[in-house]
Scaffold this active site. Structure first.
Site, PDB file in Angstrom:
ATOM      1  N   HIS A   1       0.845  -1.205   0.000  1.00 14.37           N
ATOM      2  CA  HIS A   1       0.000   0.000   0.000  1.00 14.37           C
ATOM      3  C   HIS A   1       0.880   1.254   0.000  1.00 14.37           C
ATOM      4  O   HIS A   1       0.632   2.199  -0.744  1.00 14.37           O
ATOM      5  CB  HIS A   1      -0.863   0.078   1.273  1.00 14.37           C
ATOM      6  CG  HIS A   1      -1.926  -0.962   1.403  1.00 14.37           C
ATOM      7  ND1 HIS A   1      -2.071  -1.724   2.529  1.00 14.37           N
ATOM      8  CD2 HIS A   1      -2.920  -1.342   0.552  1.00 14.37           C
ATOM      9  CE1 HIS A   1      -3.116  -2.531   2.386  1.00 14.37           C
ATOM     10  NE2 HIS A   1      -3.643  -2.332   1.185  1.00 14.37           N
TER      11      HIS A   1
ATOM     12  N   LYS B   1     -17.858  -5.973   8.386  1.00 12.30           N
ATOM     13  CA  LYS B   1     -16.647  -6.784   8.191  1.00 12.30           C
ATOM     14  C   LYS B   1     -15.829  -6.803   9.477  1.00 12.30           C
ATOM     15  O   LYS B   1     -15.543  -5.749  10.047  1.00 12.30           O
ATOM     16  CB  LYS B   1     -15.828  -6.169   7.042  1.00 12.30           C
ATOM     17  CG  LYS B   1     -14.812  -7.090   6.432  1.00 12.30           C
ATOM     18  CD  LYS B   1     -14.259  -6.458   5.161  1.00 12.30           C
ATOM     19  CE  LYS B   1     -12.903  -7.005   4.787  1.00 12.30           C
ATOM     20  NZ  LYS B   1     -12.326  -6.292   3.650  1.00 12.30           N
TER      21      LYS B   1
HETATM   22  O1  PNS Z   1      -8.892  -2.773   0.670  1.00 11.74           O
HETATM   23  P1  PNS Z   1     -10.173  -3.259   0.047  1.00 11.74           P
HETATM   24  O2  PNS Z   1     -11.071  -3.866   1.112  1.00 11.74           O
HETATM   25  O3  PNS Z   1      -9.939  -4.188  -1.097  1.00 11.74           O
HETATM   26  O4  PNS Z   1     -10.913  -1.963  -0.527  1.00 11.74           O
HETATM   27  C1  PNS Z   1     -12.146  -2.055  -1.203  1.00 11.74           C
HETATM   28  C2  PNS Z   1     -12.806  -0.668  -1.377  1.00 11.74           C
HETATM   29  C3  PNS Z   1     -12.928   0.044  -0.046  1.00 11.74           C
HETATM   30  C4  PNS Z   1     -11.951   0.171  -2.289  1.00 11.74           C
HETATM   31  C5  PNS Z   1     -14.196  -0.911  -2.027  1.00 11.74           C
HETATM   32  O5  PNS Z   1     -14.853  -1.925  -1.338  1.00 11.74           O
HETATM   33  C6  PNS Z   1     -15.070   0.338  -2.035  1.00 11.74           C
HETATM   34  O6  PNS Z   1     -14.832   1.253  -2.784  1.00 11.74           O
HETATM   35  N1  PNS Z   1     -16.090   0.354  -1.142  1.00 11.74           N
HETATM   36  C7  PNS Z   1     -16.983   1.463  -0.967  1.00 11.74           C
HETATM   37  C8  PNS Z   1     -18.429   1.111  -1.328  1.00 11.74           C
HETATM   38  C9  PNS Z   1     -18.691   1.352  -2.802  1.00 11.74           C
HETATM   39  O7  PNS Z   1     -18.475   2.424  -3.328  1.00 11.74           O
HETATM   40  N2  PNS Z   1     -19.164   0.279  -3.474  1.00 11.74           N
HETATM   41  C10 PNS Z   1     -19.473   0.294  -4.880  1.00 11.74           C
HETATM   42  C11 PNS Z   1     -18.234  -0.024  -5.698  1.00 11.74           C
HETATM   43  S1  PNS Z   1     -18.547   0.036  -7.408  1.00 11.74           S
END
Ligand code: PNS
Length: 159
Positions: free
Chosen positions: A17, A41
């Site tokens: 990261h 989660k």
């Molecule tokens: O570190 P991660 O858990 O892989 O990150 C995933 C993240 C936070 C980037 C993704 O789950 C996200 O953007 N979540 C916010 C909810 C959202 O916007 N969902 C629709 C996505 S198209």
């Protein structure tokens, strides 16, 4: 001002990261690292702890800011005047889901997604593997920043 968001769970932040955040900081005026608040989660570290660790390990970058969000990423982008998301891609296996989210975010709000290839040194790294290794007493030094490694050691003994 060219601003980009680097979203994620960061439970905890890894050197992979950090590599992406640092390289993004070299390309953009401001990088906002946004920690997802996901109540459903189970996480090892609280959002406050994750934000604190990210702040500590990115202190050297003058243009990196840490924030948190819940709900849709595109809503966070609209509230903060952000038009692009930056994501690290470790392997082809990351691509399918990332592309789906990228296309959905563009479809919903014209938010662009930029993919940065992970440094091969870190392409096998994930927060989940780091937690598993730490839980079983394995050595995570060199894979996460030192302040994170020491917090991990403490946390897994508390569990
Ligand atoms: O570190 P991660 O858990 O892989 O990150 C995933 C993240 C936070 C980037 C993704 O789950 C996200 O953007 N979540 C916010 C909810 C959202 O916007 N969902 C629709 C996505 S198209």
């Amino acid at each position: 001002m060219l601003r980009v968001v680097c979203p994620g769970s960061f439970d905890p932040v890894t050197n992979g990261h950090l590599d992406i955040i640092g390289r993004a900081a070299g390309l953009y005026d401001e990088v906002i690292v946004a920690v997802l608040i996901n109540v459903t989660k189970h996480s090892l570290f609280t959002v406050d702890e994750r934000v604190e660790m990210l702040g500590e390990v990115t202190r050297g970058y003058g243009n990196v800011r840490i924030d948190r969000f819940h709900g849709l990423l595109v809503d966070f982008c609209a509230e903060h005047g952000i038009s692009a998301v930056i994501k690290g891609l470790r392997a082809v296996s990351d691509f399918e889901y990332e592309m789906q989210m990228a296309q959905m975010n563009y479809r919903m709000a014209k938010v662009e997604t930029l993919f940065m290839t992970t440094n091969p040194q870190f392409s096998f790294l994930s927060s989940s593997l780091i937690k598993e290794i730490a839980r079983y007493g394995g050595d995570v030094s060199g894979l996460v920043p030192e302040p994170v490694a020491s917090r991990l050691r403490r946390r897994v003994t508390e569990e």
